[in-house]
Design a protein around this motif. Structure first.
Motif, PDB file in Angstrom:
ATOM      1  N   GLY A  32       0.828  -1.185   0.000  1.00 14.68           N
ATOM      2  CA  GLY A  32       0.000   0.000   0.000  1.00 14.68           C
ATOM      3  C   GLY A  32       0.876   1.253   0.000  1.00 14.68           C
ATOM      4  O   GLY A  32       1.838   1.346   0.764  1.00 14.68           O
ATOM      5  N   MET A  33       0.516   2.190  -0.867  1.00 14.10           N
ATOM      6  CA  MET A  33       1.312   3.421  -0.992  1.00 14.10           C
ATOM      7  C   MET A  33       0.392   4.631  -0.857  1.00 14.10           C
ATOM      8  O   MET A  33      -0.735   4.621  -1.374  1.00 14.10           O
ATOM      9  N   ALA A  34       0.901   5.653  -0.192  1.00 16.61           N
ATOM     10  CA  ALA A  34       0.187   6.927  -0.096  1.00 16.61           C
ATOM     11  C   ALA A  34       1.169   8.052  -0.403  1.00 16.61           C
ATOM     12  O   ALA A  34       2.308   8.045   0.087  1.00 16.61           O
ATOM     13  N   PHE A  35       0.744   9.008  -1.245  1.00 13.77           N
ATOM     14  CA  PHE A  35       1.614  10.103  -1.667  1.00 13.77           C
ATOM     15  C   PHE A  35       1.568  11.248  -0.654  1.00 13.77           C
ATOM     16  O   PHE A  35       0.533  11.478  -0.009  1.00 13.77           O
ATOM     17  N   GLU A  36       2.678  11.939  -0.528  1.00 12.78           N
ATOM     18  CA  GLU A  36       2.760  13.111   0.351  1.00 12.78           C
ATOM     19  C   GLU A  36       2.029  14.275  -0.312  1.00 12.78           C
ATOM     20  O   GLU A  36       2.385  14.696  -1.420  1.00 12.78           O
ATOM     21  N   ASN A  37       0.942  14.761   0.351  1.00 12.84           N
ATOM     22  CA  ASN A  37       0.192  15.939  -0.086  1.00 12.84           C
ATOM     23  C   ASN A  37      -0.418  15.763  -1.483  1.00 12.84           C
ATOM     24  O   ASN A  37      -0.495  16.710  -2.260  1.00 12.84           O
ATOM     25  N   TYR A  38      -0.861  14.560  -1.807  1.00  4.92           N
ATOM     26  CA  TYR A  38      -1.509  14.339  -3.107  1.00  4.92           C
ATOM     27  C   TYR A  38      -2.456  13.143  -2.975  1.00  4.92           C
ATOM     28  O   TYR A  38      -2.048  12.078  -2.499  1.00  4.92           O
ATOM     29  N   ASP A  39      -3.713  13.324  -3.436  1.00  5.87           N
ATOM     30  CA  ASP A  39      -4.736  12.270  -3.276  1.00  5.87           C
ATOM     31  C   ASP A  39      -5.376  11.860  -4.589  1.00  5.87           C
ATOM     32  O   ASP A  39      -6.190  10.930  -4.612  1.00  5.87           O
ATOM     33  N   ASP A  40      -5.059  12.517  -5.695  1.00  8.26           N
ATOM     34  CA  ASP A  40      -5.732  12.209  -6.957  1.00  8.26           C
ATOM     35  C   ASP A  40      -5.076  11.000  -7.592  1.00  8.26           C
ATOM     36  O   ASP A  40      -4.290  11.091  -8.538  1.00  8.26           O
ATOM     37  N   ILE A  41      -5.411   9.826  -7.063  1.00  5.54           N
ATOM     38  CA  ILE A  41      -4.898   8.570  -7.605  1.00  5.54           C
ATOM     39  C   ILE A  41      -6.077   7.712  -8.035  1.00  5.54           C
ATOM     40  O   ILE A  41      -7.142   7.730  -7.414  1.00  5.54           O
ATOM     41  N   ARG A  42      -5.856   6.933  -9.121  1.00  6.43           N
ATOM     42  CA  ARG A  42      -6.930   6.120  -9.672  1.00  6.43           C
ATOM     43  C   ARG A  42      -6.387   4.730  -9.988  1.00  6.43           C
ATOM     44  O   ARG A  42      -5.183   4.550 -10.174  1.00  6.43           O
ATOM     45  N   PRO A  43      -7.309   3.795 -10.069  1.00  6.22           N
ATOM     46  CA  PRO A  43      -6.866   2.454 -10.480  1.00  6.22           C
ATOM     47  C   PRO A  43      -6.272   2.497 -11.892  1.00  6.22           C
ATOM     48  O   PRO A  43      -6.606   3.355 -12.702  1.00  6.22           O
ATOM     49  N   ASP A  44      -5.395   1.566 -12.162  1.00  6.34           N
ATOM     50  CA  ASP A  44      -4.667   1.421 -13.434  1.00  6.34           C
ATOM     51  C   ASP A  44      -3.580   2.498 -13.647  1.00  6.34           C
ATOM     52  O   ASP A  44      -2.930   2.512 -14.689  1.00  6.34           O
ATOM     53  N   ASP A  45      -3.393   3.424 -12.676  1.00  6.19           N
ATOM     54  CA  ASP A  45      -2.243   4.338 -12.753  1.00  6.19           C
ATOM     55  C   ASP A  45      -0.959   3.572 -12.446  1.00  6.19           C
ATOM     56  O   ASP A  45      -0.973   2.514 -11.792  1.00  6.19           O
ATOM     57  N   VAL A  46       0.137   4.064 -12.936  1.00  5.87           N
ATOM     58  CA  VAL A  46       1.450   3.424 -12.731  1.00  5.87           C
ATOM     59  C   VAL A  46       2.321   4.352 -11.896  1.00  5.87           C
ATOM     60  O   VAL A  46       2.367   5.576 -12.132  1.00  5.87           O
ATOM     61  N   ILE A  47       2.967   3.736 -10.897  1.00  2.00           N
ATOM     62  CA  ILE A  47       3.896   4.510 -10.046  1.00  2.00           C
ATOM     63  C   ILE A  47       5.323   4.148 -10.452  1.00  2.00           C
ATOM     64  O   ILE A  47       5.698   2.975 -10.447  1.00  2.00           O
ATOM     65  N   GLU A  48       6.071   5.174 -10.820  1.00  2.00           N
ATOM     66  CA  GLU A  48       7.490   4.999 -11.199  1.00  2.00           C
ATOM     67  C   GLU A  48       8.346   5.362  -9.984  1.00  2.00           C
ATOM     68  O   GLU A  48       8.222   6.449  -9.424  1.00  2.00           O
ATOM     69  N   ILE A  49       9.219   4.438  -9.579  1.00  2.00           N
ATOM     70  CA  ILE A  49      10.066   4.641  -8.393  1.00  2.00           C
ATOM     71  C   ILE A  49      11.503   4.850  -8.869  1.00  2.00           C
ATOM     72  O   ILE A  49      12.008   4.070  -9.687  1.00  2.00           O
ATOM     73  N   PHE A  50      12.185   5.923  -8.361  1.00  2.00           N
ATOM     74  CA  PHE A  50      13.557   6.241  -8.794  1.00  2.00           C
ATOM     75  C   PHE A  50      14.346   6.811  -7.606  1.00  2.00           C
ATOM     76  O   PHE A  50      13.778   7.267  -6.610  1.00  2.00           O
ATOM     77  N   GLU A  51      15.656   6.781  -7.756  1.00  2.95           N
ATOM     78  CA  GLU A  51      16.564   7.373  -6.764  1.00  2.95           C
ATOM     79  C   GLU A  51      17.467   8.388  -7.460  1.00  2.95           C
ATOM     80  O   GLU A  51      17.824   8.223  -8.622  1.00  2.95           O
ATOM     81  N   ARG A  52      17.849   9.432  -6.720  1.00  7.37           N
ATOM     82  CA  ARG A  52      18.762  10.465  -7.246  1.00  7.37           C
ATOM     83  C   ARG A  52      20.151  10.278  -6.628  1.00  7.37           C
ATOM     84  O   ARG A  52      20.258  10.051  -5.419  1.00  7.37           O
ATOM     85  N   GLU A  53      21.182  10.411  -7.449  1.00  8.96           N
ATOM     86  CA  GLU A  53      22.559  10.330  -6.954  1.00  8.96           C
ATOM     87  C   GLU A  53      23.372  11.493  -7.541  1.00  8.96           C
ATOM     88  O   GLU A  53      23.147  11.915  -8.672  1.00  8.96           O
ATOM     89  N   GLU A  54      24.291  12.038  -6.730  1.00  6.48           N
ATOM     90  CA  GLU A  54      25.135  13.161  -7.145  1.00  6.48           C
ATOM     91  C   GLU A  54      26.459  12.633  -7.682  1.00  6.48           C
ATOM     92  O   GLU A  54      27.118  11.796  -7.069  1.00  6.48           O
ATOM     93  N   VAL A  55      26.849  13.160  -8.826  1.00  8.74           N
ATOM     94  CA  VAL A  55      28.108  12.753  -9.463  1.00  8.74           C
ATOM     95  C   VAL A  55      28.991  13.988  -9.591  1.00  8.74           C
ATOM     96  O   VAL A  55      28.575  15.026 -10.123  1.00  8.74           O
ATOM     97  N   GLU A  56      30.205  13.890  -9.064  1.00  4.93           N
ATOM     98  CA  GLU A  56      31.140  15.019  -9.164  1.00  4.93           C
ATOM     99  C   GLU A  56      31.564  15.228 -10.615  1.00  4.93           C
ATOM    100  O   GLU A  56      31.807  14.277 -11.354  1.00  4.93           O
ATOM    101  N   ARG A  57      31.696  16.508 -10.970  1.00  2.00           N
ATOM    102  CA  ARG A  57      32.056  16.852 -12.341  1.00  2.00           C
ATOM    103  C   ARG A  57      33.473  17.433 -12.375  1.00  2.00           C
ATOM    104  O   ARG A  57      33.911  18.093 -11.436  1.00  2.00           O
ATOM    105  N   ASN A  58      34.119  17.166 -13.468  1.00  2.00           N
ATOM    106  CA  ASN A  58      35.475  17.681 -13.667  1.00  2.00           C
ATOM    107  C   ASN A  58      35.534  18.421 -14.996  1.00  2.00           C
ATOM    108  O   ASN A  58      34.788  18.134 -15.927  1.00  2.00           O
ATOM    109  N   LEU A  59      36.481  19.379 -15.058  1.00  2.00           N
ATOM    110  CA  LEU A  59      36.673  20.137 -16.302  1.00  2.00           C
ATOM    111  C   LEU A  59      37.568  19.352 -17.253  1.00  2.00           C
ATOM    112  O   LEU A  59      38.502  18.695 -16.823  1.00  2.00           O
TER     113      LEU A  59
END
Length: 826
Positions: free
Chosen positions: A799-826
């Motif tokens: 069971g999943m519940a969104f933070e501050n959002y309730d407009d969910i319907r059956p047959d919707d798809v939830i995409e789960i992702f993670e963010r990672e920081e990558v150092e950049r060089n010149l």
């Protein structure tokens, strides 16, 4: 025997020891008394009667003679005494001769002074007589004038009954008053009798001047003209002189008055008449000045500030004056291909041993005399990518380019760049294939690679000479020098040594003991010690010339590289040196160039329109800057570092060189770095004591480098730290909503099944409806059955519940992702 009858010291070799004494008594000869530390010995005086008896050579009873003095010793002392007397007589005669010479010299000097004084007195008497004669003539003229002024008729303003004869004349009184005024205005330094009081200098005596400043002939003529006009009964106006006035773009009021030879007050008055309130130190424009010049009647000649450089004229030399000169050869190629080692082998020197990191970082200028007697001038350029401008300068001043390519490495980026420089300069090229002594050497590959860049060597049926050489074994060096001599003979290089020198600055540096020093390659004319020159924004006078061997020379002809001392500042590498006639010309040209360069830099950094101003402000807001201060040993290295720093960066970060210069790091550099929060980089230079102490107190970092690779890499790392980290998204799973439930105190909860990957509580989620993103946020809850869990694996329900959002319907798809920081060089 008495020792007080008169004593004279007896010595040997001119010195008289105190233990030997000689006694005299009333002209009678007595014996010599010799006192030693142990005993007192009496020695007969020469010329005295010798005692009878004895077997010695001089006489005397050995039994009565004091012990310790032999006949030989006595004879030696007698000879020494005679020599001392002769020397004393000789010195006395010498002293008397010197005294006589000094007396004669004093007498001659006294006679000379007396003759000079007599001559001065005679001159003064002549001058006095002349002055008295003039005074007498003036008095007679005044009397004659007074008699002529007396008339029998009475003037109109005379009282009734009084004639002109009866009135006392004022002319004698006027003449007497003029005489008194002239006497009171007599020259200082003379008494009433006309004799000079004070010192007579040698210059006054030789020039015949009698003290005081002499008036010029023009002043005397003007005085005579005024007197003549006054005698004629009126004042005559001087004839106005009309001039051609050189008028630049802007001029001060005082300078304008000076060029017109008018009074400053008159010029200011004319400006006020035209409605311009200006003082003598204010600057006015050319149009206003032209109006004033025409008002005074002068002619305007418009000139430009750039006209000061007209003294440096390009004069075409007469072919008869041209003489053969040595060729200038530039060694070019990629870094570490053996350029300097090859030149070392030709010069029999060890230059590469003194270069930091084994790479050349300066332009070196040398002169080499071959076995056949030919003189060659070589320029050694760096091969690193940062020294592009140095290679370009080397190609511009050269006659022949020797392209060094390593046989084990073939054509590289800086090799291609050197080829382009040589083609742009339109100079002939000779390919030197180096390192052929290595086992992996492949000269044919080098020739083949050069074909791609339109360089066809002779072995490939082209017109470019190629020579296989080895700097380590010396193989092929004679063939290379022969090829250079052949190419120079084809070019027929000539120059005129009998004209004002012109040359190019190859390198410049600030030496601690010698001041600014410039390495100059003379291209035309002859540069001599004492010449006044201008080079770029600097000027000076040649104080000393030093050749490539460190020897001082008096002059340098065409194609000769020398170090020039005597500049007022450090010029830019690549500036042209020109010899001028006067110091004023050199200073004026340098000041004009400095002003023009300053205006050009200001114009380049200024926004000319509102759009440019807003664009610059927006760009500065979005771009992070790394400010640095750079000091290097020579001008070429500083230029290369600045160019390398400008290439570092992107749209988000850039390196800004606040200041670059030549010489040691000073306290001023530390102050600039402190105000801007910048580090200080020293390239082959160090900070002085006060700068180090100030840097330690202020916490300013000073870094020292001797290889340009290390400096560029460190600045890149520091600039990379200003880049914001790159945020990358990593998809970890998908969940499909099967049903939506309403839960009290929670809201809508989606009953899901994880279809792919994994669902995590800490991950970010997106709600997709018909493959369109409806919402992006975070999960408020992730439950499996009734328990809160951290993650749910694929194929499981949750069971999943969104933070501050309730407009969910059956047959919707939830995409789960993670963010990672990558150092950049010149």
């Amino acid at each position: 025997m008495s020792d007080n009858d008169g004593k004279k010291t007896l010595g040997l070799g001119g010195s008289r020891p105190s233990n030997v004494k000689q006694s005299f008594s009333h002209g009678r000869t007595k014996n010599v008394v010799v006192e030693t530390k142990r005993k007192r010995v009496v020695v007969p005086k020469p010329g005295a009667a010798k005692p009878t008896g004895g077997s010695g050579p001089i006489g005397g009873d050995p039994s009565k003679r004091p012990a310790g003095i032999s006949d030989v010793e006595l004879e030696r002392r007698m000879k020494a005494l005679a020599m001392a007397k002769a020397r004393e007589a000789e010195e006395q005669a010498k002293r008397e001769a010197e005294e006589k010479a000094r007396a004669a010299e004093r007498e001659a000097r006294r006679a000379e002074i007396e003759a000079k004084e007599a001559e001065d007195r005679a001159r003064e008497e002549r001058a006095k007589a002349k002055a008295e004669e003039e005074e007498r003539k003036r008095a007679e003229a005044a009397k004659a004038k007074a008699k002529a002024a007396a008339a029998p008729a009475a003037p109109a303003d005379a009282p009734p009954g009084e004639t002109a004869v009866s009135r006392p004349s004022s002319a004698p009184r006027k003449a007497e008053r003029e005489t008194r005024e002239k006497a009171s205005k007599a020259k200082p330094g003379r008494g009433d009798d006309g004799r000079r009081s004070g010192k007579l200098t040698l210059n006054d005596a030789m020039a015949g001047r009698e003290g005081g400043r002499q008036r010029s002939m023009a002043a005397m003529k003007r005085k005579q003209d005024r007197a003549r006009a006054k005698a004629m009964g009126g004042s005559v106006e001087r004839e106005k002189v009309f001039r051609e006035v050189a008028l630049p773009e802007a001029i001060t009021v005082s300078e304008l008055a000076n060029r017109m030879s008018e009074r400053v007050a008159d010029v200011v008055k004319a400006l006020m008449t035209n409605g311009i309130m200006a003082t003598q130190n204010q600057t006015i424009d050319a149009d206003t000045a032209e109006l004033i010049i025409e008002e005074f009647g002068h002619t305007v000649v418009r000139v430009s500030d750039a006209d000061v450089e007209d003294v440096i004229t390009k004069v075409e030399d007469d072919p008869k004056d041209l003489k053969s000169r040595p060729p200038i050869i530039t060694i070019m190629g990629h870094v570490d291909h053996g350029k300097t080692s090859l030149l070392d082998a030709i010069r029999n020197a060890k230059v590469v041993a003194g270069e930091a990191g084994g790479i050349t970082q300066h332009i070196g200028a040398y002169q080499v005399t071959t076995d056949s007697g030919a003189v060659l001038s070589f320029l050694d350029t760096p091969g690193h990518a940062a020294f592009t401008s140095m290679r370009s300068r080397g190609a511009q001043v050269t006659d022949i380019v020797v392209l060094v390519v390593a046989a084990d490495d073939a054509v590289m980026p800086q090799t291609i760049e050197a080829i382009n420089h040589a083609k742009a300069a339109k100079v002939p090229m000779i390919v030197a294939i180096n390192k052929i002594d290595k086992p992996e050497a492949n000269p044919d590959k080098v020739r083949t690679d050069l074909l791609q860049h339109e360089v066809i060597v002779e072995k490939m049926s082209g017109d470019v000479q190629d020579v296989e050489v080895s700097a380590m074994t010396g193989k092929g060096l004679d063939e290379l020098l022969e090829a250079i001599a052949l190419q120079a003979e084809i070019l027929e290089l000539k120059a005129n040594p009998d004209r004002a020198a012109e040359g190019a600055v190859i390198e410049a540096q600030l030496d601690v003991g010698r001041g600014p020093v410039a390495t100059v390659l003379v291209q035309n004319g002859t540069l001599r010690q004492g010449d006044i020159f201008v080079v770029g924004e600097q000027y000076g006078k040649v104080r000393a010339l030093i050749n490539d061997k460190g020897e001082r020379v008096s002059e340098a002809g065409p194609a000769v590289p020398v170090e020039v001392l005597g500049l007022n500042g450090t010029p830019e590498a690549g500036d042209v040196l020109n010899v001028v006639d006067t110091d004023a010309q050199a200073r004026e040209i340098a000041e004009y160039r400095e002003k023009a360069a300053k205006e050009k830099r200001a114009a380049a950094g200024a926004a000319t329109t509102l759009e440019q101003l807003m664009a610059n402000a927006k760009a500065d807001e979005n771009v992070s800057e790394l400010p640095i201060v750079v000091k290097a040993d020579v001008q070429g290295s500083a230029e290369a570092i600045v160019q390398a720093m400008e290439k570092i960066g992107n749209d988000e970060v850039r390196v800004r060189v606040l200041h670059s210069g030549v010489g040691a790091i000073t306290e001023t550099d530390i102050g600039l770095a402190e105000a801007s929060g910048a580090p200080v980089f020293g390239f082959n230079v160090r900070a002085n004591t006060s700068a180090r102490n100030t840097a330690n107190q202020k916490g300013i970092e000073i870094r020292y480098y001797s290889v340009i690779y290390d400096l560029v890499d460190d600045v890149k790392k520091a600039a990379s730290g200003l880049l914001s980290a790159e945020i990358r998204e990593k998809f970890i799973g998908y969940a499909a909503i099967k049903e939506v439930f309403k839960v009290s105190n929670v809201g809508k909860v989606a009953g899901c099944i994880v279809t792919e990957g994994v669902a995590r509580r800490s991950a970010g989620v997106r709600l997709l409806r018909d493959n369109v993103v409806i919402h992006e946020g975070t999960l408020k809850t992730l439950k499996r059955f009734k328990d809160e869990v951290a993650e749910v694996q694929s194929g499981q329900e949750c069971g999943m519940a969104f933070e501050n959002y309730d407009d969910i319907r059956p047959d919707d798809v939830i995409e789960i992702f993670e963010r990672e920081e990558v150092e950049r060089n010149l």
